[in-house]
Design a protein around this motif. Structure first.
Motif, PDB file in Angstrom:
ATOM      1  N   ALA A  54       0.849  -1.194   0.000  1.00 57.30           N
ATOM      2  CA  ALA A  54       0.000   0.000   0.000  1.00 57.30           C
ATOM      3  C   ALA A  54       0.880   1.239   0.000  1.00 57.30           C
ATOM      4  CB  ALA A  54      -0.908  -0.007   1.218  1.00 57.30           C
ATOM      5  N   ASP A  55       0.329   2.276  -0.624  1.00 58.16           N
ATOM      6  CA  ASP A  55       1.039   3.558  -0.617  1.00 58.16           C
ATOM      7  C   ASP A  55       0.960   4.190   0.774  1.00 58.16           C
ATOM      8  OD1 ASP A  55       2.498   5.505  -2.060  1.00 58.16           O
ATOM      9  OD2 ASP A  55       0.713   6.782  -2.099  1.00 58.16           O
ATOM     10  N   ALA A  56      -0.194   3.989   1.448  1.00 55.93           N
ATOM     11  CA  ALA A  56      -0.375   4.532   2.802  1.00 55.93           C
ATOM     12  C   ALA A  56      -1.211   3.554   3.609  1.00 55.93           C
ATOM     13  CB  ALA A  56      -1.096   5.884   2.742  1.00 55.93           C
ATOM     14  N   GLN A  57      -0.975   3.520   4.927  1.00 51.12           N
ATOM     15  CA  GLN A  57      -1.823   2.737   5.837  1.00 51.12           C
ATOM     16  C   GLN A  57      -2.433   3.688   6.864  1.00 51.12           C
ATOM     17  OE1 GLN A  57       0.099  -1.589   6.484  1.00 51.12           O
ATOM     18  NE2 GLN A  57       1.392   0.026   7.280  1.00 51.12           N
ATOM     19  N   LEU A  64       3.972  -5.439  19.674  1.00 54.44           N
ATOM     20  CA  LEU A  64       3.678  -4.965  21.021  1.00 54.44           C
ATOM     21  C   LEU A  64       2.681  -3.802  21.015  1.00 54.44           C
ATOM     22  CD1 LEU A  64       7.422  -5.026  22.259  1.00 54.44           C
ATOM     23  CD2 LEU A  64       5.745  -6.876  22.419  1.00 54.44           C
ATOM     24  N   GLY A  65       1.733  -3.865  20.062  1.00 58.08           N
ATOM     25  CA  GLY A  65       0.646  -2.891  20.030  1.00 58.08           C
ATOM     26  C   GLY A  65       1.035  -1.501  19.554  1.00 58.08           C
ATOM     27  N   ARG A  66       2.213  -1.354  18.992  1.00 56.76           N
ATOM     28  CA  ARG A  66       2.630  -0.028  18.542  1.00 56.76           C
ATOM     29  C   ARG A  66       2.039   0.306  17.181  1.00 56.76           C
ATOM     30  NH1 ARG A  66       8.475  -1.702  20.268  1.00 56.76           N
ATOM     31  NH2 ARG A  66       8.337  -1.234  22.482  1.00 56.76           N
ATOM     32  N   THR A  67       2.005   1.600  16.846  1.00 49.98           N
ATOM     33  CA  THR A  67       1.575   1.972  15.498  1.00 49.98           C
ATOM     34  C   THR A  67       2.811   2.083  14.612  1.00 49.98           C
ATOM     35  OG1 THR A  67       1.689   4.303  16.041  1.00 49.98           O
ATOM     36  CG2 THR A  67      -0.466   3.271  16.229  1.00 49.98           C
ATOM     37  N   TRP A  68       2.595   1.904  13.294  1.00 49.23           N
ATOM     38  CA  TRP A  68       3.697   2.036  12.345  1.00 49.23           C
ATOM     39  C   TRP A  68       3.411   3.253  11.484  1.00 49.23           C
ATOM     40  CZ3 TRP A  68       8.423   0.188  12.209  1.00 49.23           C
ATOM     41  CH2 TRP A  68       9.181   0.364  11.048  1.00 49.23           C
ATOM     42  N   HIS A  69       4.300   4.222  11.536  1.00 48.30           N
ATOM     43  CA  HIS A  69       4.168   5.481  10.788  1.00 48.30           C
ATOM     44  C   HIS A  69       4.092   5.149   9.294  1.00 48.30           C
ATOM     45  CE1 HIS A  69       4.778   9.662   9.860  1.00 48.30           C
ATOM     46  NE2 HIS A  69       5.951   9.436   9.266  1.00 48.30           N
TER      47      HIS A  69
END
Ligand code: BTN
Length: 267
Positions: A54-57, A64-69
């Motif tokens: 994907a180009d963006a998520q 560990l429940g973190r977000t990925w930039h």
């Protein structure tokens, strides 16, 4: 006027050298998480080798429940669908294998990455090490066998400035190389590196994944592991290496050897 860029799938097809991995490919301008999409496709019967990028998520996630930039137009957010037909206990080393593949692809670009157990790919910057890629492996199993495995890879390619909360820890290929980098070429390189390592995993099992990881791994001493399963949540000592099942082996100051199955290494 510049010619419009070819669609990403066409750019990838031009560069792809694999036999089976990525020969079925989906590109999305935006999605929640490529791992979620790949899981949906797996439940719908999609074959091993499907690659979704994907180009963006909007909800990219890490361990560990973190977000990925996951901003648009800059990086790679990609998930690989696999059907290894092995017991669930043999699947976590696929994270190590994917790290080995990413590190191999970055070496081919002239970079000198290192792998930090279990899922971080790092590059040297400003006298230290910064994370350039992370891997999130998820699976579904039944009857003692993994039904499908999704290996998600987030690789910072052209982001130059990161949000404040990760600005001191993150880097990108563009920062390391001092130029913009062709995302499709990098993805083709990662898939080309992954495929033979995975073929070896299918033949020889987790030992092949551990070897792929150890070829690029750093185990400096002393180190600390944040390990949720431990009584005090942490452990300090010398990392000795990785067991065949992917567990980190660590010797504490009393000489006792510990096996850490899940956790995070601080070095
Ligand atoms: C980590 O370092 O904690 C793992 C990061 C994994 C991020 C990738 S981006 C593509 C795939 N989709 C997700 O939601 N996560 C993984």
């Amino acid at each position: 006027m510049n010619a419009p860029a070819a669609p990403f799938a066409a750019l990838l097809a031009d560069r792809l050298t694999t036999r089976w991995l990525g020969r079925t490919f989906e590109w999305h301008a935006e999605c929640h998480s490529t791992n979620d999409l790949a899981t949906e496709r797996a439940r719908g019967g999609a074959p091993a080798g499907l690659v979704i990028a994907a180009d963006a998520q909007t909800a990219g996630r890490g361990r560990l429940g973190r977000t990925w930039h996951s901003p648009a137009g800059e990086n790679l957010y990609v998930s690989l669908l696999l059907r290894p037909g092995r017991p669930p206990a043999e699947i976590p080393p696929l994270t190590l294998l994917a790290g080995g593949a990413v590190a191999g692809a970055l070496r081919a670009l002239g970079l000198a990455p290192r792998l930090k157990w279990p899922n971080d790919v790092e590059l040297p910057e400003a006298g230290g090490w910064r994370k350039v890629a992370g891997i999130l492996t998820e699976m579904a199993s039944a009857g003692g066998e993994a039904l499908h495995v999704v290996v998600g890879i987030g690789l910072n390619i052209n982001t130059r400035a990161f949000p404040p909360e990760i600005a001191q820890r993150a880097t990108s290929l563009a920062r390391a190389l001092g130029r913009d980098v062709d995302r499709a070429a990098v993805l083709a390189g990662v898939l080309a590196a992954f495929e033979p390592l995975y073929d070896a995993f299918e033949r020889r099992g987790p030992a092949a994944a551990v070897e792929a990881f150890e070829a690029h791994a750093a185990f400096p001493a002393p180190c600390r592991v944040t390990a949720p399963g431990r009584p005090d949540g942490r452990l300090e000592g010398t990392a000795l290496g990785v067991d065949p099942d992917g567990a980190l082996r660590l010797r504490d100051e009393t000489g006792q050897i510990h096996r850490v199955i899940s956790g995070e290494l601080s070095i």
